[in-house]
Design a protein around this motif. Structure first.
Motif, PDB file in Angstrom:
ATOM      1  N   VAL A   7     -42.145 -18.767 -54.437  1.00  0.00           N
ATOM      2  CA  VAL A   7     -42.449 -17.434 -54.961  1.00  0.00           C
ATOM      3  C   VAL A   7     -43.728 -16.907 -54.291  1.00  0.00           C
ATOM      4  O   VAL A   7     -43.828 -15.749 -53.914  1.00  0.00           O
ATOM      5  CB  VAL A   7     -42.604 -17.471 -56.486  1.00  0.00           C
ATOM      6  N   VAL A   8     -44.723 -17.823 -54.255  1.00  0.00           N
ATOM      7  CA  VAL A   8     -45.981 -17.374 -53.619  1.00  0.00           C
ATOM      8  C   VAL A   8     -45.751 -16.987 -52.180  1.00  0.00           C
ATOM      9  O   VAL A   8     -46.281 -15.985 -51.705  1.00  0.00           O
ATOM     10  CB  VAL A   8     -47.034 -18.511 -53.727  1.00  0.00           C
ATOM     11  N   MET A   9     -44.961 -17.745 -51.523  1.00  0.00           N
ATOM     12  CA  MET A   9     -44.680 -17.446 -50.119  1.00  0.00           C
ATOM     13  C   MET A   9     -43.956 -16.128 -49.997  1.00  0.00           C
ATOM     14  O   MET A   9     -44.243 -15.325 -49.085  1.00  0.00           O
ATOM     15  CB  MET A   9     -43.874 -18.566 -49.482  1.00  0.00           C
ATOM     16  N   CYS A  10     -43.022 -15.871 -50.905  1.00  0.00           N
ATOM     17  CA  CYS A  10     -42.300 -14.591 -50.853  1.00  0.00           C
ATOM     18  C   CYS A  10     -43.263 -13.431 -51.076  1.00  0.00           C
ATOM     19  O   CYS A  10     -43.173 -12.379 -50.464  1.00  0.00           O
ATOM     20  CB  CYS A  10     -41.188 -14.570 -51.914  1.00  0.00           C
ATOM     21  N   VAL A  11     -44.163 -13.670 -52.083  1.00  0.00           N
ATOM     22  CA  VAL A  11     -45.140 -12.594 -52.319  1.00  0.00           C
ATOM     23  C   VAL A  11     -46.004 -12.366 -51.080  1.00  0.00           C
ATOM     24  O   VAL A  11     -46.289 -11.228 -50.709  1.00  0.00           O
ATOM     25  CB  VAL A  11     -46.018 -12.958 -53.545  1.00  0.00           C
ATOM     26  N   VAL A  12     -46.459 -13.471 -50.485  1.00  0.00           N
ATOM     27  CA  VAL A  12     -47.295 -13.320 -49.268  1.00  0.00           C
ATOM     28  C   VAL A  12     -46.529 -12.607 -48.182  1.00  0.00           C
ATOM     29  O   VAL A  12     -47.067 -11.741 -47.489  1.00  0.00           O
ATOM     30  CB  VAL A  12     -47.766 -14.713 -48.785  1.00  0.00           C
ATOM     31  N   VAL A  13     -45.255 -12.993 -48.031  1.00  0.00           N
ATOM     32  CA  VAL A  13     -44.436 -12.335 -46.998  1.00  0.00           C
ATOM     33  C   VAL A  13     -44.313 -10.862 -47.321  1.00  0.00           C
ATOM     34  O   VAL A  13     -44.385  -9.999 -46.445  1.00  0.00           O
ATOM     35  CB  VAL A  13     -43.066 -13.015 -46.881  1.00  0.00           C
ATOM     36  N   GLY A  14     -44.116 -10.516 -48.579  1.00  0.00           N
ATOM     37  CA  GLY A  14     -43.980  -9.088 -48.909  1.00  0.00           C
ATOM     38  C   GLY A  14     -45.246  -8.323 -48.637  1.00  0.00           C
ATOM     39  O   GLY A  14     -45.228  -7.191 -48.140  1.00  0.00           O
ATOM     40  N   LEU A  16     -47.489  -9.143 -46.523  1.00  0.00           N
ATOM     41  CA  LEU A  16     -47.638  -9.024 -45.059  1.00  0.00           C
ATOM     42  C   LEU A  16     -46.743  -7.927 -44.507  1.00  0.00           C
ATOM     43  O   LEU A  16     -47.150  -7.170 -43.616  1.00  0.00           O
ATOM     44  CB  LEU A  16     -47.340 -10.366 -44.391  1.00  0.00           C
ATOM     45  N   GLU A  17     -45.502  -7.855 -45.011  1.00  0.00           N
ATOM     46  CA  GLU A  17     -44.583  -6.822 -44.526  1.00  0.00           C
ATOM     47  C   GLU A  17     -45.111  -5.446 -44.890  1.00  0.00           C
ATOM     48  O   GLU A  17     -45.025  -4.497 -44.102  1.00  0.00           O
ATOM     49  CB  GLU A  17     -43.197  -7.047 -45.114  1.00  0.00           C
ATOM     50  N   LEU A  18     -45.636  -5.383 -46.140  1.00  0.00           N
ATOM     51  CA  LEU A  18     -46.179  -4.078 -46.543  1.00  0.00           C
ATOM     52  C   LEU A  18     -47.363  -3.688 -45.662  1.00  0.00           C
ATOM     53  O   LEU A  18     -47.493  -2.546 -45.221  1.00  0.00           O
ATOM     54  CB  LEU A  18     -46.604  -4.150 -48.012  1.00  0.00           C
ATOM     55  N   GLY A  21     -46.097  -2.721 -42.294  1.00  0.00           N
ATOM     56  CA  GLY A  21     -45.480  -1.394 -42.306  1.00  0.00           C
ATOM     57  C   GLY A  21     -46.512  -0.303 -42.261  1.00  0.00           C
ATOM     58  O   GLY A  21     -46.367   0.724 -41.572  1.00  0.00           O
ATOM     59  N   ARG A  22     -47.580  -0.504 -43.062  1.00  0.00           N
ATOM     60  CA  ARG A  22     -48.638   0.484 -43.014  1.00  0.00           C
ATOM     61  C   ARG A  22     -49.288   0.572 -41.613  1.00  0.00           C
ATOM     62  O   ARG A  22     -49.559   1.664 -41.109  1.00  0.00           O
ATOM     63  CB  ARG A  22     -49.695   0.146 -44.048  1.00  0.00           C
ATOM     64  N   GLN A  23     -49.570  -0.580 -41.053  1.00  0.00           N
ATOM     65  CA  GLN A  23     -50.174  -0.585 -39.734  1.00  0.00           C
ATOM     66  C   GLN A  23     -49.246   0.064 -38.711  1.00  0.00           C
ATOM     67  O   GLN A  23     -49.687   0.824 -37.852  1.00  0.00           O
ATOM     68  CB  GLN A  23     -50.480  -2.026 -39.286  1.00  0.00           C
ATOM     69  N   SER A  24     -47.972  -0.172 -38.768  1.00  0.00           N
ATOM     70  CA  SER A  24     -46.998   0.436 -37.835  1.00  0.00           C
ATOM     71  C   SER A  24     -46.985   1.944 -37.997  1.00  0.00           C
ATOM     72  O   SER A  24     -46.886   2.704 -37.031  1.00  0.00           O
ATOM     73  CB  SER A  24     -45.597  -0.143 -38.072  1.00  0.00           C
ATOM     74  N   GLY A  25     -47.081   2.432 -39.264  1.00  0.00           N
ATOM     75  CA  GLY A  25     -47.102   3.886 -39.480  1.00  0.00           C
ATOM     76  C   GLY A  25     -48.324   4.509 -38.845  1.00  0.00           C
ATOM     77  O   GLY A  25     -48.252   5.584 -38.247  1.00  0.00           O
TER      78      GLY A  25
END
Length: 392
Positions: A7-14, A16-18, A21-25
């Protein structure tokens, strides 16, 4: 535990993705902005290039319209000038070759003229050496000099071809020849003076009398000269030397001076007096003219042959007739003096002293002055033949 980790890893992955995504924008917006800036710069550069292209097009049009035709004309003119220069160089080359040949000819002429000068110097030296031997020797040297000059003249065709180039040299040669002739003429004049004063015995090879001939009418010069020399020969005289010089005034032919030999001066005086008496006997007195001379006798009766006059009388009368045709003339043969003015024809037989006096006063070449002097002579020495010469 593993589940928590997952779960923690999923949260970290999310998370990171978020974050990614912001950095890409943000990067996309910055890239888009950069693209727009580059597009604007490209647009500006394109506008500049369009402007420059239009300017280049206009400049090229002007060059095609104005510069290229002028360049073509100048190119053609330059080609013509180059051709002219090539022709000029060719002519200059020919001129140099011609001048080289002329220089060689001039060198040959210089050698010829040097030889001529040496010969003239030899002639002058010879004349000065033999002056004391008399006029005959001098005349022989003069004839030799004239023969040499004639030979040089016959062989001098090349000198004539280069006359303009050799003008100064030829003038020097002419001065030498003129001085030689002047010297010779003076020597002969001295011989005549000695003959008139000392009255030496006649010598057929020496100069015993002098003569002069001049006329104001150029057209009568040739015939008058022919009649004069015919009269000289008819009176058993021969021409030893003759000179000619231009008259001082604007009118008249050459002044000719003769040096004669073959008869003694006293014999000539008697012979000419007899001829003039015979000529005057053709007229009868009627009060016309000076010295009582009048018109000629009428023709002979039919069937009577006229008597032919002697050669000397005929020659003298022919000379006097030609003199009368002139408007002014002087002829002298030893003691005989004939003068023609516009109004009268006078003849006189002079003594030696009278001849020297007239020569000293320089009246031989002036008909008017000579007439005045002849009028002062005694009557037995003067004949007025104006009326005689005016009859047919």
């Amino acid at each position: 535990m593993i589940t928590v980790i997952l779960v923690v890893m999923c949260v970290v992955v999310g998370v990171l993705e978020l974050y990614a995504g912001r950095q890409s924008g943000r990067q996309a917006a910055a890239f888009e902005r950069r693209i727009r800036e580059l597009n604007e710069q490209v647009t500006k550069q394109n506008n500049v290039l369009v402007t420059v292209g239009e300017q280049l097009t206009a400049e090229l049009s002007r060059v095609k319209r104005d510069v290229l035709p002028a360049l073509d004309t100048r190119l053609r003119s330059t080609v013509d000038q180059v051709e002219d220069l090539a022709g000029l160089v060719h002519r200059a080359d020919e001129f140099l070759r011609t001048q080289s040949g002329r220089l060689r000819d001039l060198e040959q002429q210089r050698v010829t003229l040097a030889a001529l000068r040496r010969k003239l110097t030899d002639v002058e030296t010879s004349v000065r050496t033999v002056t004391a031997t008399g006029a005959a020797s001098i005349e022989g040297k003069v004839d030799t000099a004239l023969d040499r000059l004639a030979d040089l003249e016959r062989g001098g065709a090349e000198i004539l071809d280069l006359q303009r180039t050799l003008t100064r040299t030829l003038e020097d040669v002419e001065d030498v020849v003129a001085e030689l002739l002047q010297y010779t003429e003076g020597e002969l004049g001295d011989t005549v003076t000695a003959a008139l004063t000392a009255r030496p015995a006649g010598d057929a090879t020496s100069v015993t009398a002098t003569g002069r001939l001049w006329t104001r009418d150029d057209q009568l010069e040739d015939i008058l000269t022919e009649m004069y020399e015919r009269c000289v020969r008819a009176n058993r005289l021969h021409v030893r030397f003759r000179t000619a010089e231009g008259a001082d005034g604007p009118e008249g032919a050459e002044r000719r001076r003769y040096f004669l030999g073959g008869q003694d001066a006293e014999d000539l005086a008697g012979a000419f007096s007899a001829l003039l008496i015979s000529t005057g006997a053709d007229l009868r007195p009627n009060g016309a003219g000076a010295r009582g001379l009048a018109r000629i006798e009428p023709g002979l009766p039919s069937g009577v042959e006229p008597v032919r006059p002697p050669e000397d009388e005929a020659a003298l009368k022919a000379l006097l007739r030609v003199l009368h045709e002139s408007s002014g003339a002087v002829a002298q043969i030893g003691p005989l003096m004939a003068v023609r003015t516009r109004d009268e024809l006078l003849c006189a037989v002079l003594t030696a002293g009278q001849s020297l006096e007239l020569e000293s006063d320089e009246v031989f070449w002036d008909p008017a002055a000579a007439t005045v002097r002849l009028r002062r002579l005694p009557s037995h020495q003067l004949w007025d033949l104006t009326a005689w010469a005016g009859t047919p």
